[in-house]
Write an enzyme that holds these catalytic residues in place. Structure first.
Site, PDB file in Angstrom:
ATOM      1  N   HIS B  29       0.997  -1.401   0.035  1.00  0.00           N
ATOM      2  CA  HIS B  29      -0.085  -0.045  -0.041  1.00  0.00           C
ATOM      3  C   HIS B  29       0.756   1.164  -0.008  1.00  0.00           C
ATOM      4  CE1 HIS B  29      -2.428  -3.427   1.712  1.00  0.00           C
ATOM      5  NE2 HIS B  29      -3.472  -2.694   1.280  1.00  0.00           N
ATOM      6  N   HIS B 260      -4.017   3.372  -3.483  1.00  0.00           N
ATOM      7  CA  HIS B 260      -4.090   2.859  -2.064  1.00  0.00           C
ATOM      8  C   HIS B 260      -3.332   1.543  -1.789  1.00  0.00           C
ATOM      9  CE1 HIS B 260      -5.975   1.255   1.609  1.00  0.00           C
ATOM     10  NE2 HIS B 260      -6.207   0.209   0.787  1.00  0.00           N
ATOM     11  N   GLU B 409     -17.862  -3.621  24.357  1.00  0.00           N
ATOM     12  CA  GLU B 409     -17.155  -4.637  24.858  1.00  0.00           C
ATOM     13  C   GLU B 409     -16.021  -4.770  23.872  1.00  0.00           C
ATOM     14  OE1 GLU B 409     -20.314  -4.823  23.648  1.00  0.00           O
ATOM     15  OE2 GLU B 409     -21.177  -5.433  25.686  1.00  0.00           O
ATOM     16  N   HIS B 471     -28.492 -14.575  25.067  1.00  0.00           N
ATOM     17  CA  HIS B 471     -27.358 -14.572  25.924  1.00  0.00           C
ATOM     18  C   HIS B 471     -26.540 -15.952  26.485  1.00  0.00           C
ATOM     19  CE1 HIS B 471     -29.088 -10.802  26.160  1.00  0.00           C
ATOM     20  NE2 HIS B 471     -28.448 -10.191  26.825  1.00  0.00           N
TER      21      HIS B 471
END
Lengths: 661, 661
Positions: B29, B260, B409, B471
């Site tokens: 890149h 890129h 999280e 859950h």
């Protein structure tokens, strides 16, 4: 009774059903339903168009409870507005095994549950898919058939999750003005005040991505109604910050984290009854209140009736196609188109990467299946997800069938779930297999919900080469295979690629992941069959039944297996090669078929450029596995496979050594 | 030569090393290093404090290349400033197998690489952990020892990923003013213009979460320098939007997505040489430029020298403790404290959930290990992660050892990686096991980087009950076990809980997940041993060596295994129970030990309230597995275990049936 009194009593019906159900279950979350009851009551009594008797009416407004722990809010609304399967007994059985009223709303458990929520932020991100499907189908079917709102109730948790940013920035960019999000701004999380962990000005954040925002008192019915009207009038997606009190009405717990996720207890409930002037026994809704709610359901259904009357006047072909799409059936001619294309492949034998053969398959599929809406998380040219039929879907033209999802794997997967759940479209979308980790919570939900979504995961092994271990999946096939109800497909060549696509689209109740290579692969299935062999999950590609060695492999390693087969043959050893494009489909075949395919060869080998976990049921725990046990490395593909010992020579030698042992 | 000329030549050295390395590798890149070279040059020549000769100097400024695909920017800087292991040959070997210059920066592959990046947004989120560690250690060691900046270079991809929101909102809330993020605002992604997929006003978004922001021309050295000064002066974390041209200098590709991710090609490179007036051959840096860069390295090192001089004047105890923490060693007395506590447990036999026994273990550990910094993603009371020693770490008091991570999280896990990478602290943090899916990309990177992070994952099965299948983890143990270099620990009782904690903290090179129950469990290890049996991964808990049946189990199912053992015994069948707290640690034991533990019983059974995948290597592919094959359900724990057939009766019956077969 004033209109405000009536509103209050209707909202309180939600509050008491919720707190009483949580109390009886001795488990659950009373705080949100009590806090958001006013918002929900205004939305359902004055705005929502739906029909409890026709819960799957395609043009209903969608209500998505992103804060799924507040499930009693939704169950209360469904019961009160007259959904027949949501009986008071179901409410009483809240959170019990076998009830429709699971701890969190479960799609397909009861009518009116649009999506499974609980993992925070997912409903919000699903809603982007719902709103996209609505705008997209509107361009095909017009305002008379598809023209509805998608309403979302989201909590602080939904907005703190990163997926919220992916969802809202995509929705803002695509100007999904019929998406209206209520933020239950109660300033409380499980750990305590939101201010313990966040200081974000949420309205400013949404505005930064092109949303219309408002701040209101979430307990003031007129303010709520005016805000919804303003949101509907806006040409942007809209977020209404509704300042509420969690556990509204509970004398000591309201406004505290103690109202969030546990029963209030007898004393607090008695105090709430007194404070809110509510005399009824648990689960008994006063008849005037129940009548008012049921009338809400009847009134909401009027738009369904007039829609149906209009629909009946349409010509049969249009009706049939519309109904087909919402049933999720594939169009006539689908299978024939696939077979034609397979014949061409067997003749031409293109040596291309499976990401490319996936594109070629999609070129066929998108031509005959107008339902597909593709996309990629900013890897269009790498995932090969765009075909000639799929012009971009943009804010200026929702008729497009290709979504530039941006660098938002998680938001993409969750929006794809929403597209599938809305109905009328079949979503697929791509990223690199290693970044399935980013999308995983949404992929799990697709499996749990039993919906048809196709995840296109390219660059599926160390075969991608120089990008190195961050980009090289090694555990991802195993990690996806262990999700129940998820087809992990890894085609070996162009024929298997289209067969896998066919199987994925024909699986209405199971999402699929297609793991595809960056590197070119020869066509190994040189003889055409009308039958979709890949849909069997595994089949014999080469060899005899008296083989001493059976080599199982998937994807790019089937070529290596064929190389090992040739080497063994040259050494005078009879062998077989079994291609295993999908273990989960194989597990669904008859025991007899499975036994025959696994066979009785003395030596069983599996070759897959991933970890062994998940292979022992085919090769036995004493079988030979040629694959990865560590992360990959940055290097050329032609260096990496030998470096990690994944070669035809290694496989053949291991087999010979074992035979000699 | 003017100062601007000098700057340009120094920046161009980065550009040409980068484009030439990518060209030689025929992979990589070039766009980012060429676009961000000016920002990096100003940062490194005028601000960064570091010492190429002492790459692990604890008080160095950290530079984190969150946009890891621009790795040649970092490798160029390391070579140019004089890191000894980053030779020109390494640059020439960019992306080749075995080189230090992997496709994306890999932690520990070369000095000066602070973290492994590539998966977008991770470096940015790591940086929150770096900045937290810096402020936290500053409260213990003062400005003279720990007082540095954390600089980040992030791209559009980093900012589009949802994790960016979790990271920036946490950093803003905690007022991490020494965190300075450069956004390489080049308006290009792989699919094309950013405007194809996003319309976010990033500065407004950062400001909404309490950041200081600036917009500058990313090619103007003075503007860059002034912005860094202003950022340093701010009392908030700072984001500098640097408007740059991707592939700066490339005549036809600059400013396009073609710059890129692929080599520019000979013609474009020749054009760039001409445009930027650069005559040198590939990999040859003009001596004036190289001298200037090497001088930069020498100048930057002065602060290290004076720091070292000051450090040498400190008293031995302080120095020793500081060095111990940065070596990552545990303090003296750690093992003794654990043994003392285990004796107490064997005597008192507390019947508590393992989430509670984890808390009790942490109460001991946090008392003797000052390095630990705990936290939870808004589940403090459920994860039991807070102990009496860990007061909250807040914007007003960074000395706290407990972080309220909020409902983030993924951001939490990535920040924990940053805390560990910074050194001097040992992070642990909690959520529900099912939400390990949200944190998974960061957990994978912890494994790949070989760092010590402890993920506390409670509510580890259907045993959590009514919250239901969203859950209830069923596949998560398998999905984590398949990640290389990751210890998945599932203690069966309070003794194993502390033993697992001990093993996790003693594993400097491997992250651990502790899977813990919501439900209470009896102490099964009633006889004290000084030895950490759990660190063996598996051991015999009960039974005789002549057993006909061996029952393997983990966590809450070991109690069920003991029940089955008793039933078999009552039926006159000799059996064994093997507790398996950590399969990965077991796999590291001697073959002899493993063989002895697995044993030769006629029937092998495993019991785990999760999917079978991953168990066959212990029980054989013909072994009996008592566990889950579907998602869970919402209901009481006492209903769910029988519903899914995970009981002592089922296990005993299955064993007897097999023995009779």
């Amino acid at each position: 009774m004033t209109s405000r009194d009536k509103h209050d009593r209707m909202a309180n019906a939600i509050r008491f059903l919720s707190m009483d159900a949580v109390e009886k279950a001795n488990s659950g979350h009373p705080g949100l339903p009590m806090g958001a009851a006013d918002v929900a009551t205004v939305l359902f009594t004055r705005f929502m168009r739906f029909d409890p008797k026709n819960p799957n009416w395609p043009n209903r407004d969608r209500f998505i409870l992103s804060a799924g722990h507040g499930s009693m809010l939704l169950y209360s609304l469904l019961y009160l507005t007259g959904y027949e399967d949501m009986t008071i007994d179901e409410i009483k059985n809240f959170r019990q095994l076998g009830s429709k009223t699971a701890g969190h709303p479960e799609y397909k458990h009861a009518d009116g549950i649009e999506t499974t929520t609980g993992p925070l932020g997912q409903g919000l991100a699903n809603s982007v898919g719902f709103a996209l499907a609505e705008r997209h189908l509107n361009t095909t079917y017009g305002d008379d058939l598809i023209n509805h709102y998608t309403y979302v109730l989201a909590g602080d948790g939904c907005l703190m999750e990163g997926i919220s940013q992916e969802a809202l920035s995509l929705a803002g960019h695509l100007k999904l003005s019929k998406l209206i999000v209520f933020w239950d701004d109660n300033r409380i999380t499980i750990d305590g005040a939101v201010s313990m962990s966040d200081s974000t000005d949420q309205c400013a954040r949404f505005e930064a991505s092109g949303w219309h925002t408002q701040r209101i008192d979430g307990h003031d019915p007129e303010a709520i109604a005016q805000a919804i009207e303003a949101a509907q009038a806006s040409d942007k997606p809209s977020m209404i910050a509704c300042r509420t009190t969690i556990g509204f009405g509970a004398p000591t717990r309201a406004g505290t984290s103690k109202a969030h996720g546990s029963p209030l207890g007898a004393e607090e409930i008695a105090g709430t009854r007194k404070a809110l002037n509510w005399d009824s026994e648990p689960f008994s809704v006063p008849s005037d209140v129940l009548d008012a709610w049921r009338l809400t359901g009847l009134n909401a259904a009027k738009s369904c009736k007039s829609w149906q009357e209009h629909f009946n006047t349409l010509d049969a072909e249009l009706k049939g196609e519309f109904e087909r799409r919402f049933r999720g059936d594939l169009p006539a001619g689908f299978n024939e188109a696939i077979i034609e294309y397979k014949k061409k492949l067997s003749a031409e034998k293109p040596k291309v990467a499976t990401r490319k053969s996936s594109e070629m398959a999609l070129e066929v599929i998108n031509g005959v299946v107008p339902d597909t809406v593709g996309g990629s998380a900013d890897l269009t040219g790498s995932n090969n997800t765009k075909t000639s039929q799929t012009k971009p879907l943009t804010a200026d033209d929702y008729s497009g069938r290709y979504i530039y999802y941006g660098i938002r794997e998680h938001g993409m997967a969750s929006a794809m779930n929403g597209l599938a759940l809305h109905g009328g479209v079949i979503p697929y979308g791509g990223t690199f297999l290693t970044f399935s980790d980013y999308a995983r919570p949404a992929m799990r939900l697709a499996s749990l919900m039993h919906i048809r979504v196709a995840f296109v995961m390219t660059h599926d092994s160390i075969g991608l080469g120089e990008d190195g271990p961050t980009h090289q999946p090694v555990e991802h096939l195993a990690a996806l295979r262990c999700i129940p109800n998820h087809y992990v497909m890894r085609p070996a060549d162009a024929v298997e690629a289209v067969e896998c696509w066919q199987a994925a689209l024909e699986s209405k109740d199971t999402p699929s992941t297609l793991a595809l290579t960056r590197q070119n692969l020869p066509v190994l299935r040189t003889e055409h069959t009308d039958e979709n062999k890949s849909a069997r999950g595994a089949y014999e590609l080469a060899g005899d039944s008296d083989a001493q060695v059976t080599i199982f492999a998937t994807g790019s390693e089937v070529e290596i297996a064929m190389g090992a087969f040739d080497k063994l043959k040259a050494a005078g050893i009879a062998a077989r090669v079994v291609s295993v494009p999908c273990m989960e489909l194989f597990a669904k075949q008859s025991e007899e078929y499975q036994r025959a395919i696994i066979g009785n060869a003395q030596v069983k080998i599996a070759i897959e450029a991933g970890v062994r976990q998940g292979w022992d049921h085919l090769i036995g725990s004493d079988g030979i596995f040629i694959g990865m046990s560590t992360f990959g490395a940055s290097g050329k593909i032609e260096d990496l496979y030998p470096h990690f010992g994944i070669t035809a020579d290694a496989a053949a030698e291991a087999a010979q050594k074992r035979l000699a042992a």
